[in-house]
Design an enzyme around this catalytic site. Sequence first.
Site, PDB file in Angstrom:
ATOM      1  N   GLY A   1     -10.442   1.333   3.357  1.00 35.83           N
ATOM      2  CA  GLY A   1     -11.543   0.694   4.073  1.00 35.83           C
ATOM      3  C   GLY A   1     -12.816   0.666   3.262  1.00 35.83           C
ATOM      4  CB  ALA A   2     -14.613  -0.900   1.355  1.00 31.23           C
TER       5      ALA A   2
ATOM      6  CG  ASP B   1      -3.633  -5.982  -3.545  1.00 34.80           C
ATOM      7  OD1 ASP B   1      -3.827  -5.902  -2.321  1.00 34.80           O
ATOM      8  OD2 ASP B   1      -3.003  -5.135  -4.197  1.00 34.80           O
TER       9      ASP B   1
ATOM     10  CB  SER C   1      -7.493  -0.270   0.111  1.00 35.44           C
ATOM     11  OG  SER C   1      -8.619  -1.015  -0.272  1.00 35.44           O
TER      12      SER C   1
END
Length: 554
Positions: free
Chosen positions: A125-126, A337, A212
Site C-alpha cells: 500500500g505504498a 505491474d 508491493s
Amino acid sequence: MMRALGLSVAIGLFLEMASGASLGTVYTEGGLVEGKNIRLGYKHHMDVFKGIPFAGMPGRFEKPERHPGWDGILKAFEYRPRCLQLNLIMTSTRGSEDCLYLNIWVPHHRSVSTKLPVMVWIYGGAFLWGGSMGANFLNNYLYSGQEIADRGDVIVVTVAYRLGPLGFLSTGDSGMPGNYGLWDQQAAIAWVSRNIRSFGGDPDNITVFGESAGSASVSFQTITPHNKGLFKRAISQSGTALCPWAVNRNPRRLAEEVALKVNCPTDDRMAACLKMTDPVSLTMAGTIPITSSPDSPLVFNLVLAATIDGDFLPDEPSTLFHNAADIDYIAGANDMDGHLFTGLDVPTINSHLLHTPVNDVKRLLGSYTREKGLAGMESGFLTYSSTWGTNPDQETIKKTVVEIGTDYIFLIPTQAALYLHANATSGRTYSYLFSQPNRMGGLVLPYPSWMGADHADDLQYVFGKPLTSPLGYWPSHRDVSRYLIHYWTNFAKSGDPNRGLDVPATWPRFDSNSHQYLEINSEMNRGYVRQRLRMRYVHFWGNILPQLSLLKFL
C-alpha cells in the site's frame, strides 16, 4: 429405518463437532488467548485468532516495545483497527495509533496440529495504506489466511505496521531516524518466533511474504542485521529493497515539508515538535500529489519510504545481501505491474480512441533516466523501440509505455535483487513472472483488451479468492490460484516450491548464468520454464545506462 439412519448421522456429526480438534486457550508471553474454532469438514477444523497484540501502543516516532501483557483471557475474535492512515482519496484519516496486532489461522485435521510451517504476511500500500486484514467486500477480507492455511497445511499470520509519516518520517539524523514501520514488522516476526510454538507452529520454519510495499518490506527484513535466525525463507511479490521508490535518500527534505504543514520549526527543534503534534494532523501532512504526467511520473511522489538509518539499514541495500546468507528466496513481478502507474502518467494508453504520441514514450523515459540527461532518454528509446519496426501501431506504443513503467518500477530491481541473492548467499533463489491476464481487460475501463497482470492482480489468487468465491471467477482462475498456493506453501515447508502439493511445472533455481524463471498463469505447463527474463532491458538499466555520459550520447 431412515429415521434411525438420520439420527445416527446427526449424533455422529454432533460428536465430531464436540470433539473437533482445537487449541483451546493458548498461552502466550502476554497472557492467555482464545480464538474461534471453525468447522471446515469432517474432522477438519481451524482455529482463528484475530487481534493479538505483538507490541504495546508505540511511542510517537519510537521503536515498538514488547506488550506489557493482560489479565484474564484475551478474546481474539475480531480484527483490530488499522494503523492510522489516510483514506484512499486522501481527504481524511481512519485507523488508530493503537494498532500493532496480528491475526493467526491454524488448520487441524484429525488431531491438533503441531510443528506446522508458518507464513507471515506483510501487506502493501505504498507505505501509506493497508491493514493486516486487507480490503473487505461483504465480510470477505482479502487477507484472510484461511484458504492458504487449509490447502497448504501451514499456519498463516498477518501483521500490522505503522504507515505514512508515523511509520516512515525521518529527519535524517538520530532525532527521528525513521523506519518505524519496518521495526514494527520486525517486532511482529520476532513475536511469532517466540510464541508460535504454542499455536502448533514450528519457530524454526518461518517464511515471510508480502506484496508491493510489503514485498519491499520482506526484502528489507531479509537484509537487515536484526533478523538473524528469526526466519528461513522469504517471498517478494512485486517489490524489493532496490526499487526506486523503496528508499528515500533525502528524508530531511520531506520532514521539513511536513513540519511546515503542521506549524513546526525546521531547525534543531523540529523532531521534538513533530513528536508532540496531533497524529491526525501528521498523517494528513503526508498526503501525496495524485496528479502526474510523463514528465512527472506518479512513482516519484512515493517519498515516504525506508531510510538508511545506520541501524535497521546500516548501509545501501545493495551492500547488505550477505545478511540473507541462509534465507531461501522467491521474488518476481507481474508482467504489467507498471500499468497502475503509467495509466495515470499517460492516460491515453487506456483509450481505444485516443492516440498515444511517441513523444510520450520519450518523455516518460526521460523522467526515469533524468540523472543521465538527454543521453539516457535517447539510449532508452533506442532500446525500447528496437522491436517496433518502421510503422508501430498504437497497441505496440501503448504496451511499450506499460513495459517501461513495469521495468523501471518493479521488474529490473527485482532481477537485480535476485542476482545479488543468488551470488551472495547459500540460500536457494527462485524467479517468477506472473502473467495471468487482468479480469477486466476489454470489459471495463480503464483496462485495455491487451492487458496482462496489473499491479496487485496476484493477491486474489494467492489468498484463494477464486476458491472461496467461485461465482465471481472462471475455472481457469481457480487453477492459477491453486498453482500459486501450492508453489508458495511447498516452498514454505521445504524451501523447494516443487516438493509437496502437485504443481504444473518444475520450477528451477535462479542462477547468474541461465537466469531461469517460471512464468505463472492458468495456461502454464512444463514448457513455462523460461530463461533470461527481458535480458535486453535488464542490460540497458543495469549496464548501459549507468555508464552513459551526461554530456553526450555515446
